[in-house]
Scaffold this active site. Structure first.
Site, PDB file in Angstrom:
ATOM      1  N   SER A  76       0.735  -1.195   0.158  1.00 14.01           N
ATOM      2  CA  SER A  76       0.037  -0.184   0.004  1.00 14.01           C
ATOM      3  C   SER A  76       0.791   1.286  -0.029  1.00 14.01           C
ATOM      4  CB  SER A  76      -1.098   0.043   1.191  1.00 14.01           C
ATOM      5  OG  SER A  76      -0.365  -0.193   2.482  1.00 14.01           O
ATOM      6  N   HIS A  85      -1.057   4.317   7.396  1.00 19.62           N
ATOM      7  CA  HIS A  85      -0.188   5.070   6.115  1.00 19.62           C
ATOM      8  C   HIS A  85       0.108   6.548   6.384  1.00 19.62           C
ATOM      9  CE1 HIS A  85      -3.171   1.762   4.572  1.00 19.62           C
ATOM     10  NE2 HIS A  85      -1.955   1.314   4.127  1.00 19.62           N
ATOM     11  N   ASP A 100      -4.030   7.765   8.145  1.00 13.97           N
ATOM     12  CA  ASP A 100      -5.298   7.067   8.634  1.00 13.97           C
ATOM     13  C   ASP A 100      -4.924   6.152   9.770  1.00 13.97           C
ATOM     14  OD1 ASP A 100      -3.623   5.127   7.344  1.00 13.97           O
ATOM     15  OD2 ASP A 100      -4.956   4.694   5.751  1.00 13.97           O
TER      16      ASP A 100
END
Length: 370
Positions: free
Chosen positions: A33, A339, A336
């Site tokens: 990610s 991340h 968040d």
């Protein structure tokens, strides 16, 4: 003497004006990610993935792109710096994507180790995706035949390409940690994770890659999700920056093993340039002095979340009911809880491109200083 100087300057101007500015022509990216620009969404892995909705993407793109961020990632800043368009996700190929400047194979939630490793240990059900590093390499091999037809042809094509092998490996530890794995237990799999990353790097070199960046892991002990899940009243567990020392120590252990593995690859492939990207060191710079880098809200508090001491609430994660995003993401380093923000990724990218967190440094000077 003046005539000689004039002639020399004229010669330099002629050479510089006639020679194209050296740069990378394309970028090929693998990872999770921290690098995914849309593959996870395109797999349809979840019915309604929150990363496909605002506030994800709000800062730069002003709409969700499949990036686990409010805006751009390290990969995006590298592409900008070398005058390249943003690197499209591989799975956009079926939708008519253009790939002349590279491809991104990274998938959010991906692991270095194959998914079978986790299913065998009864934790496979929590994986976001089965598209591990080996799957991404399979995609690369499938696409390669459309880019070049022979080994020499591929060598010519890839010699002006930059390969990013990661960041990958962080999820191999995240999944077990989040279901109760201990640091001692997880240290036992570091060798396997590192060997998998090294093997992928080796495979890419065999396929013609000559310049590669292999990032290490971030300081997970400073991340809101770890600070929330493993919060303790024991003040000795935290360093001067408020990070969990034991988990940062684990990240440093992984990184040290990765650097040793890359050194072995350099000896095996002296013609290739394999750079270690020190994400840990680049991040610790702004974690240690957040205000100096514009993070007025510090670095441990998440911008988008559902409350709690670090604004990370597993039952109200960013994008879910009960959460909300901050008004000024650039004042936060953490997006968040898991991340980072675009602002934080920009500082990491600057540290890689302009130094000193890429060892050895990248070959080409950026066209645009980020």
């Amino acid at each position: 003497m003046k005539i000689i100087v004039f002639l020399f300057i004229s010669f330099l101007r002629t050479v510089l004006s006639s020679s194209p500015s050296p740069k990378y022509d394309s970028i090929f990216s693998f990872g999770d990610s921290l690098a995914d620009t849309g593959n996870f969404l395109l797999t349809g892995a979840l019915a309604f993935p929150v990363i496909g909705q605002l506030p994800y993407g709000e800062t730069f793109f002003h709409h969700a792109t499949g990036r686990c961020c409010d805006g751009r990632l390290v990969l995006d800043f590298i592409a900008e710096a070398y005058g390249l368009p943003y690197i499209p996700p591989y799975l956009a190929l079926a939708k008519g994507g253009k790939f002349e400047h590279g491809v991104n194979f990274a998938v959010a939630g991906a692991t270095a180790l194959d998914a079978k490793f986790f299913y065998d240990r009864k934790i496979g059900q929590i994986l976001w995706t089965n598209d591990s590093l080996s799957v991404q390499l399979g995609w690369f091999n499938k696409l390669k035949s459309t880019l070049c037809s022979s080994k020499q042809d591929c060598a010519n094509y890839f010699k002006r390409s930059l390969f990013l092998v990661g960041e990958i490996g962080g999820n191999d530890y995240n999944y077990p940690f989040f279901v109760g794995g201990t640091i001692k237990q997880l240290k036992a799999i570091v060798t396997g994770v590192v060997e998998t990353i090294a093997a992928a790097t080796s495979l890419l070199i065999e396929e013609g890659a000559v310049e590669l960046i292999v990032p290490g892991n971030l300081p997970i002990g400073c991340n809101a999700v770890y600070l929330t899940l493993f919060r303790t009243p024991n003040k000795a567990a935290y360093d001067q920056n408020g990070c969990l020392k034991a988990y940062n120590g684990f990240s440093k252990y992984h990184n040290s093993q990765l650097k040793l593995a890359l050194e072995k690859l350099r000896q095996k492939y002296p013609h290739a340039k394999i750079s270690y990207a020190d994400y840990y060191g680049a991040a610790m710079r702004f974690i240690h002095a957040p205000q100096h880098y514009g993070f007025s809200e510090g670095t441990s508090m998440a911008c988008c979340g559902g409350g709690g001491p670090y604004n990370f609430n597993n039952s109200a994660r960013c994008g879910h009911t009960g959460s909300k995003a901050c008004l000024d993401p650039k004042s936060f380093a953490n997006w968040d809880g898991v991340h980072l923000t675009e602002a934080a990724y920009r500082h990491i990218a600057m540290g890689l491109i302009n130094g000193p967190f890429s060892t050895p440094p990248l070959t080409f000077t950026p066209i645009k200083l980020i």
